[in-house]
Design a protein around this motif. Structure first.
Motif, short mmCIF file in Angstrom:
data_model
loop_
_atom_site.label_atom_id
_atom_site.label_comp_id
_atom_site.label_asym_id
_atom_site.label_seq_id
_atom_site.Cartn_x
_atom_site.Cartn_y
_atom_site.Cartn_z
N GLU A 110 0.82 -1.22 0.00
CA GLU A 110 0.00 0.00 0.00
C GLU A 110 0.85 1.27 0.00
OE1 GLU A 110 -2.65 -3.21 1.58
OE2 GLU A 110 -0.59 -2.57 1.98
N PHE A 111 2.11 1.14 0.44
CA PHE A 111 3.00 2.29 0.48
C PHE A 111 3.86 2.40 -0.78
CE2 PHE A 111 2.54 0.49 4.81
CZ PHE A 111 1.77 1.50 5.36
N ALA A 112 3.68 1.45 -1.70
CA ALA A 112 4.46 1.41 -2.94
C ALA A 112 3.64 1.94 -4.10
CB ALA A 112 4.93 -0.02 -3.21
N ASP A 113 4.21 1.88 -5.29
CA ASP A 113 3.53 2.41 -6.47
C ASP A 113 3.03 1.33 -7.42
OD1 ASP A 113 3.92 5.15 -5.78
OD2 ASP A 113 6.01 5.00 -6.44
N SER A 114 3.33 0.06 -7.12
CA SER A 114 2.89 -1.00 -8.03
C SER A 114 2.64 -2.30 -7.28
CB SER A 114 3.93 -1.23 -9.13
OG SER A 114 5.15 -1.72 -8.58
N SER A 115 1.83 -3.16 -7.89
CA SER A 115 1.48 -4.47 -7.34
C SER A 115 1.38 -5.45 -8.49
CB SER A 115 0.15 -4.39 -6.58
OG SER A 115 -0.34 -5.69 -6.31
N VAL A 116 1.58 -6.74 -8.17
CA VAL A 116 1.44 -7.77 -9.20
C VAL A 116 0.20 -8.63 -8.96
CG1 VAL A 116 3.91 -7.87 -9.74
CG2 VAL A 116 2.97 -9.37 -7.94
N VAL A 117 -0.67 -8.21 -8.05
CA VAL A 117 -1.81 -9.06 -7.70
C VAL A 117 -2.70 -9.34 -8.91
CG1 VAL A 117 -3.38 -7.18 -6.98
CG2 VAL A 117 -3.57 -9.46 -5.93
#
Length: 275
Positions: A110-117
């Protein structure tokens, strides 16, 4: 498909205990999430570790090469304790090149800019683990979940997982937290801005090696003065983590991004200490 657990730690523990053996070789970074490392040791599961560079960075090509001799991959994204995160494209490249199960631990995402979900729909070998302990502040409820293909989720939920892993209070609080997640999105933006301020101000001192972060903390090397800095901050009622040796750095400290007032107090204390 979604599976749930008594915290993401329990999900990781059950996956290691039931999907791995003493001959399963797991590829990961060094350092990585301490709990995962300790459980691998407990179950005598061998690990292949790729160290961080001097700037606390990793190269995805190193993982692709080493993955040829691995049976499973585990990456915390962002990494704990460094805050490093591969780009989404880099992780997709790794997932595409690997045939075995790959666990991406997004505890701090949630504190990052990207996700791979969202890539779970494309890749049957991808397992994305998350928690409500960090961004939602619900660590005491012990509530974690993962996204994976239906076969993995069914095996975990119907065979591996305990019959009643969550209590009613945790379930209801978790549902409420997720329903209201949009209302706290502004907090994540604030934390990112404050994180940027901490990194910039620590670098301006010219005293520390300060590393980029995609989590809600900032790691820096005090270059042998870590005990002095740590103790001086404690005397002013400021508590940070003393991590010591990490990779090639011997005096690592980690500060959590707090409120603007807390962060200003920390930076002022650092300034006064160095004068």
């Amino acid at each position: 498909m979604i599976g749930v657990g008594n915290g993401s730690d329990q999900i990781l523990d059950l996956m290691l205990a039931n999907l791995c053996s003493k001959t399963t070789k797991i590829l990961t970074s060094d350092p990585t999430f301490g709990f995962f490392e300790e459980r691998c040791k407990l179950y005598s599961i061998p690990t292949i570790k790729i160290p961080f560079s001097e700037k606390m960075q990793l190269n995805i090509d190193d993982f692709i090469k080493k993955s040829k001799i691995a049976d499973m991959i585990y990456l915390d994204s962002p990494n704990n304790p460094t805050g490093f995160q591969f780009t989404r494209n880099d992780l997709k490249k790794l997932i595409q090149s690997f045939k075995g199960p790959i666990i991406i631990d997004e505890a701090y995402v949630e504190f990052a800019d990207s996700s791979v979900v969202s890539l779970v729909k494309q890749f049957d070998n991808l397992i994305v683990v998350r928690t409500l302990s960090k961004a939602f502040g619900l660590a005491g409820l012990r509530l974690g979940y993962f996204a994976a293909n239906k076969k993995i989720a069914d095996v975990f939920s119907k065979i591996i997982q305990y019959p009643y892993p969550l209590n009613t209070l945790a379930i209801q609080c978790g549902i409420l937290a997720l329903e209201k997640s949009n209302k706290i999105s502004s907090m994540f933006s604030l934390i990112k801005n404050e994180r940027r301020k901490i990194i910039q101000n620590l670098r301006k001192t010219g005293t520390f090696d300060v590393f980029d972060s995609s989590a809600n903390f900032v790691l820096f090397d005090a270059k042998g003065a870590d005990s002095r800095v740590y103790n001086a901050l404690i005397e002013q009622g400021i508590s940070i983590r003393k991590l010591g040796k990490l990779g090639r750095h011997k005096g690592c400290l980690r500060v959590t991004v707090g409120t603007p007032e807390m962060n200003s107090k920390f930076l002022l204390a650092i300034r006064d200490l160095l004068e």
